[in-house]
Every structure is written in C-alpha cells, then in structure tokens.
Design a protein around this motif. Structure first.
Motif, short mmCIF file in Angstrom:
data_model
loop_
_atom_site.label_atom_id
_atom_site.label_comp_id
_atom_site.label_asym_id
_atom_site.label_seq_id
_atom_site.Cartn_x
_atom_site.Cartn_y
_atom_site.Cartn_z
N LEU A 17 32.29 -2.71 -9.36
CA LEU A 17 33.23 -2.01 -10.23
C LEU A 17 34.34 -2.95 -10.71
CD1 LEU A 17 34.41 0.59 -11.49
CD2 LEU A 17 35.58 0.98 -9.28
N PHE A 18 34.91 -3.70 -9.77
CA PHE A 18 35.97 -4.65 -10.10
C PHE A 18 35.47 -5.68 -11.11
CE2 PHE A 18 38.37 -8.57 -9.29
CZ PHE A 18 39.67 -8.11 -9.40
N LEU A 19 34.30 -6.25 -10.85
CA LEU A 19 33.73 -7.27 -11.74
C LEU A 19 33.45 -6.69 -13.13
CD1 LEU A 19 32.64 -10.15 -12.08
CD2 LEU A 19 30.46 -9.34 -11.17
N LEU A 20 32.93 -5.49 -13.19
CA LEU A 20 32.66 -4.86 -14.49
C LEU A 20 33.95 -4.66 -15.28
CD1 LEU A 20 29.91 -2.23 -13.62
CD2 LEU A 20 29.66 -4.31 -15.00
N ILE A 21 34.97 -4.12 -14.63
CA ILE A 21 36.24 -3.88 -15.33
C ILE A 21 36.83 -5.19 -15.83
CG2 ILE A 21 38.63 -3.10 -15.05
CD1 ILE A 21 37.52 -1.05 -12.99
N VAL A 22 36.93 -6.17 -14.95
CA VAL A 22 37.54 -7.45 -15.32
C VAL A 22 36.73 -8.13 -16.42
CG1 VAL A 22 38.08 -9.78 -14.51
CG2 VAL A 22 38.74 -7.82 -13.15
N SER A 23 35.42 -8.16 -16.28
CA SER A 23 34.59 -8.89 -17.26
C SER A 23 34.58 -8.21 -18.62
CB SER A 23 33.17 -9.07 -16.73
OG SER A 23 32.52 -7.83 -16.56
N ILE A 24 34.53 -6.90 -18.65
CA ILE A 24 34.52 -6.19 -19.93
C ILE A 24 35.86 -6.37 -20.65
CG2 ILE A 24 34.47 -3.89 -21.00
CD1 ILE A 24 32.29 -3.19 -18.89
N ILE A 25 36.95 -6.23 -19.94
CA ILE A 25 38.26 -6.45 -20.56
C ILE A 25 38.37 -7.90 -21.03
CG2 ILE A 25 40.75 -6.59 -20.13
CD1 ILE A 25 40.37 -4.19 -18.19
N SER A 26 38.01 -8.83 -20.16
CA SER A 26 38.17 -10.24 -20.48
C SER A 26 37.34 -10.67 -21.67
CB SER A 26 37.80 -11.10 -19.28
OG SER A 26 38.68 -10.85 -18.21
N VAL A 27 36.07 -10.32 -21.68
CA VAL A 27 35.21 -10.77 -22.78
C VAL A 27 35.64 -10.17 -24.11
CG1 VAL A 27 33.35 -9.04 -22.70
CG2 VAL A 27 32.82 -11.39 -23.33
N ASN A 28 36.19 -8.97 -24.09
CA ASN A 28 36.62 -8.33 -25.33
C ASN A 28 37.97 -8.83 -25.84
OD1 ASN A 28 34.68 -6.19 -26.37
ND2 ASN A 28 34.68 -5.85 -24.16
N ILE A 29 38.69 -9.56 -25.02
CA ILE A 29 39.94 -10.17 -25.46
C ILE A 29 39.77 -11.68 -25.65
CG2 ILE A 29 42.35 -10.65 -24.85
CD1 ILE A 29 42.35 -8.00 -23.29
N ILE A 30 39.24 -12.35 -24.64
CA ILE A 30 39.17 -13.81 -24.66
C ILE A 30 38.21 -14.32 -25.74
CG2 ILE A 30 38.57 -15.86 -23.33
CD1 ILE A 30 39.46 -14.24 -20.80
N ALA A 31 37.01 -13.77 -25.80
CA ALA A 31 36.02 -14.25 -26.78
C ALA A 31 36.52 -14.15 -28.22
CB ALA A 31 34.68 -13.53 -26.59
N PRO A 32 37.07 -13.00 -28.65
CA PRO A 32 37.58 -12.95 -30.02
C PRO A 32 38.73 -13.93 -30.28
CG PRO A 32 37.22 -10.74 -29.22
CD PRO A 32 37.05 -11.65 -28.04
N ILE A 33 39.64 -14.07 -29.33
CA ILE A 33 40.76 -14.99 -29.53
C ILE A 33 40.24 -16.42 -29.68
CG2 ILE A 33 42.78 -16.06 -28.47
CD1 ILE A 33 43.42 -13.31 -27.25
#
Length: 161
Positions: A17-33
């Motif tokens: 659960l922790f990994l899913l939350i962190v990875s989904i948030i991160s990829v949707n912010i970091i990758a576009p930036i």
C-alpha cells in the motif's frame, strides 16, 4: 505510545500500500516535471509524458524494490538507533532517492524517448543532480508524508476496532 511507528508499514500488505501510494504520486509529479524540463512546457509534451507514465511507473516499482537493500545498508551506515524518527526517515528517503534517481536518470530517458541510445550517458552528470533534487523534494514533502498519513489513519482505525 509514540505514534511514529504507526506511520510505518507493519507487514507486507501495508508495504505494498505504501509503495503504491508513493510511486503513483511520485511518477505523476516527477515524470512530467523532468520530461517537460527536457522538452518544453507545452500541452503536446505533457501528453507525450502522460503516454509513457505506465511504463515509467512499472520501472520505478522495479528499481525501488531492487534499490531497497542497498539504500537500507547506506542508511544504516549513516544513522544510529538513537537518532530521531524524522532523522531516520529523512536519511532513508535521501538514500532511496539517491539510488533510484541515479538509475532512473538513464532508464527514464530511454522510456521517455521510446528508444535505447547513448545520449543519456553524455548528459548524465548534467541531468542527475536536477532529477535527484526534484525527486527528493517530491518524496520528502509530498509523496511519503501522504503515504505515512494513510498508514497512520489505517493503524489508528485498526486500534479502535
């Protein structure tokens, strides 16, 4: 009882659960930036980044899982058991982001460009510090605090029941 333990995964399901939350948030912010810093801030470039986010997310999950033991070893060599929870967490984030961003600077470029080529090797030391800084800020200030609050809420709910 200190509540900081309630902010940590206690079992495999909570880790997922922790990994899913962190990875989904991160990829949707970091990758576009990062992607748009490379190509420009246009709607067309944003759509191109969104098209590769599923591949990027899967790569991040794999790299995070592979980096967890080396990052943990690095963290343990820096902090002691007497250090505060916040220190432990910050150094943990730092070590994980250090390793993951180092790898994803190469892999992310290949995924974003949809091809394997050597250019990321030539620009690596120009891009990696920027990528590390962006990832560290997102992880430390957005993604992991949100995931830890979800775990805290989950644990407090379990205690009440």
């Amino acid at each position: 009882m200190k509540d900081f333990y309630l902010k940590l995964p206690q079992n495999r399901n909570e880790f997922v659960l922790f990994l899913l939350i962190v990875s989904i948030i991160s990829v949707n912010i970091i990758a576009p930036i990062i992607g748009m810093l490379e190509t420009g801030f246009t709607i067309q470039h944003y759509k191109q980044v969104l098209a590769v986010i599923p591949e990027m997310w899967l790569s991040i999950i794999i790299v995070v899982l592979l980096a967890s033991k080396p990052a943990s070893f690095l963290k343990e060599s820096i902090v002691s058991e007497k250090d505060s929870f916040n220190t432990q967490i910050t150094i943990n984030i730092l070590c994980n982001v250090l390793i993951v961003s180092a790898v994803m600077t190469m892999i992310g470029t290949w995924i974003g460009q949809q091809q394997l080529f050597i250019l990321p090797l030539h620009t690596y030391f120009n891009n990696w510090p920027r990528n590390f800084a962006i990832a560290f800020v997102v992880e430390a200030l957005i993604a992991q605090p949100i995931a830890r609050q979800v775990l805290l809420y989950h644990h407090l709910k379990a205690i009440k029941n």
